[in-house]
Design a protein around this motif. Structure first.
Motif, PDB file in Angstrom:
ATOM      1  N   VAL A 240       0.874  -1.226  -0.105  1.00  0.00           N
ATOM      2  CA  VAL A 240      -0.012   0.086   0.248  1.00  0.00           C
ATOM      3  C   VAL A 240       0.820   1.346   0.092  1.00  0.00           C
ATOM      4  CG1 VAL A 240      -2.040   1.137   1.169  1.00  0.00           C
ATOM      5  CG2 VAL A 240      -1.791  -1.289   1.482  1.00  0.00           C
ATOM      6  N   PHE A 241       0.552   1.991  -0.988  1.00  0.00           N
ATOM      7  CA  PHE A 241       1.411   3.528  -0.794  1.00  0.00           C
ATOM      8  C   PHE A 241       0.373   4.653  -0.579  1.00  0.00           C
ATOM      9  CE2 PHE A 241       3.636   0.648  -3.763  1.00  0.00           C
ATOM     10  CZ  PHE A 241       4.785   0.898  -3.514  1.00  0.00           C
ATOM     11  N   GLU A 242       0.485   5.038   0.617  1.00  0.00           N
ATOM     12  CA  GLU A 242      -0.310   6.337   1.125  1.00  0.00           C
ATOM     13  C   GLU A 242       0.144   7.548   0.831  1.00  0.00           C
ATOM     14  OE1 GLU A 242      -1.416   9.397   2.659  1.00  0.00           O
ATOM     15  OE2 GLU A 242       0.215   8.667   3.904  1.00  0.00           O
ATOM     16  N   ALA A 243      -0.431   8.036  -0.096  1.00  0.00           N
ATOM     17  CA  ALA A 243      -0.063   9.299  -0.849  1.00  0.00           C
ATOM     18  C   ALA A 243      -1.085  10.642  -0.806  1.00  0.00           C
ATOM     19  CB  ALA A 243       0.149   9.126  -2.329  1.00  0.00           C
ATOM     20  N   ILE A 244      -1.700  10.549   0.270  1.00  0.00           N
ATOM     21  CA  ILE A 244      -2.882  11.580   0.592  1.00  0.00           C
ATOM     22  C   ILE A 244      -2.168  12.503   1.641  1.00  0.00           C
ATOM     23  CG2 ILE A 244      -5.167  11.886   1.647  1.00  0.00           C
ATOM     24  CD1 ILE A 244      -5.777   9.134   0.589  1.00  0.00           C
ATOM     25  N   GLY A 245      -1.601  12.074   2.899  1.00  0.00           N
ATOM     26  CA  GLY A 245      -1.231  13.002   3.796  1.00  0.00           C
ATOM     27  C   GLY A 245      -1.886  13.632   4.570  1.00  0.00           C
ATOM     28  N   VAL A 246      -3.008  13.403   5.114  1.00  0.00           N
ATOM     29  CA  VAL A 246      -4.147  13.965   6.014  1.00  0.00           C
ATOM     30  C   VAL A 246      -4.365  13.035   7.109  1.00  0.00           C
ATOM     31  CG1 VAL A 246      -5.029  15.270   4.151  1.00  0.00           C
ATOM     32  CG2 VAL A 246      -6.101  13.279   4.822  1.00  0.00           C
ATOM     33  N   PRO A 247      -4.508  13.607   8.239  1.00  0.00           N
ATOM     34  CA  PRO A 247      -4.917  12.948   9.495  1.00  0.00           C
ATOM     35  C   PRO A 247      -6.167  11.906   9.250  1.00  0.00           C
ATOM     36  CG  PRO A 247      -4.641  15.279  10.055  1.00  0.00           C
ATOM     37  CD  PRO A 247      -4.524  14.982   8.479  1.00  0.00           C
ATOM     38  N   GLY A 248      -5.875  10.650   9.986  1.00  0.00           N
ATOM     39  CA  GLY A 248      -6.862   9.560   9.716  1.00  0.00           C
ATOM     40  C   GLY A 248      -6.692   8.596   8.658  1.00  0.00           C
ATOM     41  N   ILE A 249      -6.067   8.906   7.602  1.00  0.00           N
ATOM     42  CA  ILE A 249      -5.783   7.995   6.595  1.00  0.00           C
ATOM     43  C   ILE A 249      -4.894   6.814   7.041  1.00  0.00           C
ATOM     44  CG2 ILE A 249      -4.563   7.577   4.385  1.00  0.00           C
ATOM     45  CD1 ILE A 249      -7.230   9.119   4.240  1.00  0.00           C
ATOM     46  N   LEU A 250      -3.761   6.829   7.888  1.00  0.00           N
ATOM     47  CA  LEU A 250      -2.964   6.125   8.108  1.00  0.00           C
ATOM     48  C   LEU A 250      -3.750   4.992   8.912  1.00  0.00           C
ATOM     49  CD1 LEU A 250      -0.374   4.736   7.891  1.00  0.00           C
ATOM     50  CD2 LEU A 250       0.512   6.195   9.787  1.00  0.00           C
ATOM     51  N   ASP A 251      -4.659   5.506  10.057  1.00  0.00           N
ATOM     52  CA  ASP A 251      -5.236   4.627  10.750  1.00  0.00           C
ATOM     53  C   ASP A 251      -6.185   3.601   9.996  1.00  0.00           C
ATOM     54  OD1 ASP A 251      -5.705   3.587  13.815  1.00  0.00           O
ATOM     55  OD2 ASP A 251      -7.676   4.312  13.275  1.00  0.00           O
ATOM     56  N   ASP A 252      -6.774   4.309   9.156  1.00  0.00           N
ATOM     57  CA  ASP A 252      -7.729   3.474   8.231  1.00  0.00           C
ATOM     58  C   ASP A 252      -7.124   2.431   7.299  1.00  0.00           C
ATOM     59  OD1 ASP A 252     -10.643   3.711   7.379  1.00  0.00           O
ATOM     60  OD2 ASP A 252      -9.858   3.875   5.596  1.00  0.00           O
ATOM     61  N   ARG A 262       2.430  -4.659   3.402  1.00  0.00           N
ATOM     62  CA  ARG A 262       3.537  -3.379   3.860  1.00  0.00           C
ATOM     63  C   ARG A 262       2.840  -1.959   3.560  1.00  0.00           C
ATOM     64  NH1 ARG A 262       9.097  -2.561   3.938  1.00  0.00           N
ATOM     65  NH2 ARG A 262       9.522  -4.849   3.921  1.00  0.00           N
ATOM     66  N   VAL A 263       2.912  -1.285   4.395  1.00  0.00           N
ATOM     67  CA  VAL A 263       2.334   0.115   4.112  1.00  0.00           C
ATOM     68  C   VAL A 263       3.532   0.957   3.947  1.00  0.00           C
ATOM     69  CG1 VAL A 263       0.791   1.907   4.976  1.00  0.00           C
ATOM     70  CG2 VAL A 263       0.283  -0.677   5.467  1.00  0.00           C
ATOM     71  N   VAL A 264       3.751   1.591   2.851  1.00  0.00           N
ATOM     72  CA  VAL A 264       4.792   2.828   2.600  1.00  0.00           C
ATOM     73  C   VAL A 264       3.888   4.118   2.394  1.00  0.00           C
ATOM     74  CG1 VAL A 264       6.125   3.440   0.885  1.00  0.00           C
ATOM     75  CG2 VAL A 264       5.783   0.987   1.199  1.00  0.00           C
ATOM     76  N   VAL A 265       4.411   5.030   3.431  1.00  0.00           N
ATOM     77  CA  VAL A 265       3.947   6.382   3.684  1.00  0.00           C
ATOM     78  C   VAL A 265       4.894   7.328   2.914  1.00  0.00           C
ATOM     79  CG1 VAL A 265       3.153   8.108   5.258  1.00  0.00           C
ATOM     80  CG2 VAL A 265       2.955   5.569   6.054  1.00  0.00           C
ATOM     81  N   VAL A 266       4.179   7.799   1.603  1.00  0.00           N
ATOM     82  CA  VAL A 266       5.062   8.836   1.011  1.00  0.00           C
ATOM     83  C   VAL A 266       4.310  10.172   0.970  1.00  0.00           C
ATOM     84  CG1 VAL A 266       3.763   8.032  -1.181  1.00  0.00           C
ATOM     85  CG2 VAL A 266       6.092   9.189  -1.280  1.00  0.00           C
TER      86      VAL A 266
END
Length: 345
Positions: A240-252, A262-266
């Motif tokens: 998973v590539f998290e490319a939003i960068g707002v609160p709440g997304i990572l927990d979801d 694997r969660v990749v926070v970009v």
């Protein structure tokens, strides 16, 4: 020379900015194109908060020799640039005048006292100006007749490549990209070049979903109608590539991602956030944060664009002169109208 600057939260166009002068190991370049980065938009509105967070952070070397950035004075920005060589500094070997180049956006000081990032500075000129000084060893000649306004997108594409490289994803694995702004789109392009055959992309914007398809997404979803997890169609692990960068997304993501994913926070979230570690622990998720790129990844991204592996042309939704930079910063707030606006000083 003329340049667009940030001063006290406002984008202004100055007519009498001091000319940059190349020192040893440096090259003076006429800027032909510079992309407006989402980080610049955020810095224009939340610069003080970003600086405060940076001061709290430990364990990271600081560029700029400890210089304090004064937001009440002109701040030079613009790090997605391409331009033509004008002249080299004393004793410096460089491509001939007129050569189109781009460069990794850092600038070692000739006296060896430190390294400046060409990002935000009261001293070091950026790409929102007519001329810029770059490091000769870090120059990349633009090949294959690639136009400057496409070569300028090397930098954001390198961000996506770095995220993909750090993820360790293999061609047979499934990728889920959440957010199809410039960073998410760069990730999609890099995934396609890597040979990943299943790329599910999610974004509320129809225009951004269309761009994602063009760059290589195999499936696109509107989160209001369907989740990316449902479209991925399997309980098997995904990257998973998290490319939003707002609160709440990572927990979801931690709550919904399949076990062993694997969660990749970009995406860069500048706000405090809350996650429930229980989700990640229960499913043995791997969480990784990534930032930037290496010189090698920068060069590889330029090659991918120049050789047609990544078609960046659809991403460029406007090209403007310096006088319209204030307008461009406002216009980029509408994802249906604009993705990447290029400044051509």
């Amino acid at each position: 020379m003329r340049a667009a600057v940030l001063n006290s939260g406002q984008i202004l166009v100055r007519e009498d900015v001091e000319e940059p002068v190349p020192g040893p190991g440096q090259v003076l370049v006429q800027v032909k194109a510079c992309g407006i980065c989402g980080s610049d938009l955020h810095f224009a509105k939340h610069g003080a908060d970003m600086l405060a967070l940076g001061k709290r952070m430990e364990g990271v070397p600081r560029l700029g020799g400890g210089d304090e950035l004064d937001l009440a004075h002109d701040v030079y920005m613009g790090h997605e640039f391409a331009g033509e060589v004008i002249e080299a500094g004393p004793g410096t070997t460089a491509p001939p005048a007129g050569t189109l180049v781009t460069a990794f956006p850092i600038l070692p000081r000739p006296d060896g006292s430190g390294i400046d990032a060409i990002v935000y500075s009261n001293r070091v000129k950026g790409g929102y100006g007519e001329r810029i000084v770059l490091s000769a060893p870090l120059l990349q000649e633009v090949p294959n007749g690639l136009p400057a306004h496409h070569a300028a997108l090397t930098e954001p594409m390198a961000v996506g490549l770095h995220a993909v490289n750090r993820s360790g994803i293999e061609a047979g694995q499934k990728a889920v990209v959440l957010g199809c702004g410039p960073v998410g789109l760069a990730v999609i392009g890099a995934l396609k070049v890597r040979g990943v055959r299943s790329i599910v992309a999610a974004d509320f914007s129809p225009a951004r979903r269309a761009l994602a398809t063009g760059l290589g997404a195999t499936d696109v979803v509107d989160p209001r109608e369907e989740t990316a997890w449902a479209r991925a169609g399997s309980a098997a692990p995904v990257v998973v590539f998290e490319a939003i960068g707002v609160p709440g997304i990572l927990d979801d993501i931690l709550r919904c991602a399949p076990a062993q994913s694997r969660v990749v926070v970009v995406g860069v979230c500048m706000n405090a956030d809350t996650v429930n570690p229980y989700f990640g622990i229960s499913k043995e998720l791997n969480l990784q944060f990534v930032l930037g790129y290496t010189p090698e990844e920068f060069a590889a991204s330029l090659r991918s664009i120049a050789e047609g592996e990544i078609d960046v042309a659809p991403l460029v939704t406007a090209r403007v002169g310096l006088d319209r930079v204030p307008w461009a910063f406002e216009a980029l707030g509408d994802p249906e109208e604009h993705c990447k606006i290029i400044v051509e000083p």
